[in-house]
Design a protein around this motif. Structure first.
Motif, short mmCIF file in Angstrom:
data_model
loop_
_atom_site.label_atom_id
_atom_site.label_comp_id
_atom_site.label_asym_id
_atom_site.label_seq_id
_atom_site.Cartn_x
_atom_site.Cartn_y
_atom_site.Cartn_z
N GLN A 1 -2.03 -1.53 -3.93
CA GLN A 1 -2.90 -0.38 -3.73
C GLN A 1 -2.08 0.90 -3.64
O GLN A 1 -1.25 1.07 -2.73
CB GLN A 1 -3.71 -0.55 -2.43
N VAL A 2 -2.28 1.78 -4.61
CA VAL A 2 -1.71 3.12 -4.56
C VAL A 2 -2.88 4.07 -4.39
O VAL A 2 -3.88 3.98 -5.11
CB VAL A 2 -0.92 3.45 -5.84
N VAL A 3 -2.77 4.95 -3.41
CA VAL A 3 -3.84 5.90 -3.12
C VAL A 3 -3.33 7.31 -3.40
O VAL A 3 -2.31 7.73 -2.85
CB VAL A 3 -4.30 5.81 -1.65
N THR A 4 -4.01 8.01 -4.30
CA THR A 4 -3.68 9.40 -4.56
C THR A 4 -4.52 10.25 -3.61
O THR A 4 -5.75 10.18 -3.63
CB THR A 4 -3.95 9.77 -6.03
N HIS A 5 -3.84 11.02 -2.77
CA HIS A 5 -4.50 11.89 -1.79
C HIS A 5 -4.33 13.34 -2.21
O HIS A 5 -3.21 13.79 -2.47
CB HIS A 5 -3.88 11.72 -0.40
N GLN A 6 -5.44 14.07 -2.26
CA GLN A 6 -5.42 15.51 -2.56
C GLN A 6 -4.69 16.23 -1.43
O GLN A 6 -5.11 16.13 -0.27
CB GLN A 6 -6.85 16.04 -2.68
N VAL A 7 -3.60 16.91 -1.78
CA VAL A 7 -2.85 17.72 -0.82
C VAL A 7 -2.67 19.08 -1.46
O VAL A 7 -2.04 19.18 -2.52
CB VAL A 7 -1.47 17.09 -0.49
N ASP A 8 -3.24 20.09 -0.85
CA ASP A 8 -3.17 21.42 -1.42
C ASP A 8 -1.79 22.03 -1.22
O ASP A 8 -1.12 21.76 -0.22
CB ASP A 8 -4.24 22.31 -0.79
N GLY A 9 -1.37 22.84 -2.18
CA GLY A 9 -0.08 23.53 -2.07
C GLY A 9 0.98 22.93 -2.96
O GLY A 9 0.82 21.87 -3.55
N ALA A 10 2.07 23.64 -3.04
CA ALA A 10 3.17 23.23 -3.92
C ALA A 10 3.88 21.99 -3.39
O ALA A 10 3.92 21.74 -2.19
CB ALA A 10 4.17 24.38 -4.04
N ARG A 11 4.41 21.21 -4.32
CA ARG A 11 5.17 20.01 -3.97
C ARG A 11 6.65 20.27 -4.22
O ARG A 11 7.01 20.84 -5.23
CB ARG A 11 4.72 18.85 -4.87
N HIS B 1 0.87 -1.17 0.00
CA HIS B 1 0.00 0.00 0.00
C HIS B 1 0.90 1.22 0.00
O HIS B 1 1.85 1.30 0.77
CB HIS B 1 -0.88 -0.01 1.26
N LEU B 2 0.63 2.17 -0.88
CA LEU B 2 1.42 3.38 -0.97
C LEU B 2 0.46 4.55 -1.12
O LEU B 2 -0.42 4.53 -1.98
CB LEU B 2 2.35 3.31 -2.17
N ALA B 3 0.62 5.57 -0.30
CA ALA B 3 -0.18 6.79 -0.40
C ALA B 3 0.72 7.90 -0.93
O ALA B 3 1.83 8.09 -0.43
CB ALA B 3 -0.74 7.18 0.96
N ILE B 4 0.26 8.59 -1.98
CA ILE B 4 1.05 9.66 -2.57
C ILE B 4 0.23 10.94 -2.67
O ILE B 4 -0.99 10.90 -2.87
CB ILE B 4 1.61 9.28 -3.96
N PRO B 5 0.87 12.09 -2.52
CA PRO B 5 0.15 13.36 -2.62
C PRO B 5 -0.02 13.80 -4.06
O PRO B 5 0.89 13.64 -4.88
CB PRO B 5 1.06 14.33 -1.85
N VAL B 6 -1.18 14.33 -4.37
CA VAL B 6 -1.44 14.96 -5.67
C VAL B 6 -2.15 16.27 -5.40
O VAL B 6 -2.77 16.45 -4.36
CB VAL B 6 -2.28 14.06 -6.61
N ASP B 7 -2.06 17.20 -6.35
CA ASP B 7 -2.73 18.48 -6.15
C ASP B 7 -3.97 18.65 -7.02
O ASP B 7 -4.63 19.67 -6.96
CB ASP B 7 -1.76 19.64 -6.38
N ASP B 8 -4.29 17.61 -7.82
CA ASP B 8 -5.45 17.68 -8.71
C ASP B 8 -5.96 16.26 -8.95
O ASP B 8 -5.35 15.49 -9.71
CB ASP B 8 -5.01 18.34 -10.03
N LEU B 9 -7.07 15.90 -8.29
CA LEU B 9 -7.59 14.54 -8.42
C LEU B 9 -8.08 14.22 -9.84
O LEU B 9 -7.95 13.09 -10.29
CB LEU B 9 -8.73 14.29 -7.42
N ALA B 10 -8.60 15.22 -10.54
CA ALA B 10 -9.05 14.97 -11.92
C ALA B 10 -7.84 14.62 -12.80
O ALA B 10 -7.91 13.70 -13.63
CB ALA B 10 -9.79 16.19 -12.48
#
Length: 139
Positions: free
Chosen positions: A46-56, A7-16
């Motif tokens: 399982q890779v989960v893309t999590h919405q994280v606001d702000g710059a990476r 299982h891996l959770a990764i930050p994204v800034d745009d779910l679409a």
């Protein structure tokens, strides 16, 4: 030790954009989701893309076989035909590769096809393939 899906959770800034990239471009099946996250079947993991606001922050790199490999990164080891099909699909879609698809460690025990690219949020992915899959951990 028995192997199980990771299982891996990764930050994204745009779910679409994540949905287009992981679902449409890479072809991974979407699982559960909510307004701020999406589960993906990433080759049985399982890779989960999590919405994280702000710059990476940009990833660092490490020299490997004459290329600057982005760190951190994650990805899959594929059979060679699947790797080739994915590389062709990514190329046709105009993907900007960090490291173009090529053979790394040619003639050595760890000889492999590899390619690196970024998702829309800047997460680095590596996909690789071994003609001899049993050589994955060869030294």
């Amino acid at each position: 030790m028995s192997l199980a899906p990771f299982h891996l959770a990764i930050p994204v800034d745009d779910l679409a954009a994540a949905r287009d990239f992981y679902g449409k471009l890479l072809g991974f099946a979407e699982g559960r989701s909510d307004t701020r996250w999406i589960d993906w079947n990433f080759g049985g993991h399982q890779v989960v893309t999590h919405q994280v606001d702000g710059a990476r922050p940009r990833a660092g790199s490490n020299p490997v076989d004459g290329h600057e490999v982005p760190v951190p990164h994650f990805g899959l080891v594929l059979p060679v035909p699947e790797f080739q099909r994915l590389a062709e699909r990514l190329t046709a879609a105009g993907t900007e590769f960090v490291i173009e698809p090529h053979v790394r460690f040619q003639g050595e025990p760890g000889e492999q096809w590899t390619m690196f690219f970024l998702d829309p949020a800047g997460n680095a992915l590596e996909f690789k393939a071994f003609a001899a899959p049993g050589r994955l951990f060869a030294v």
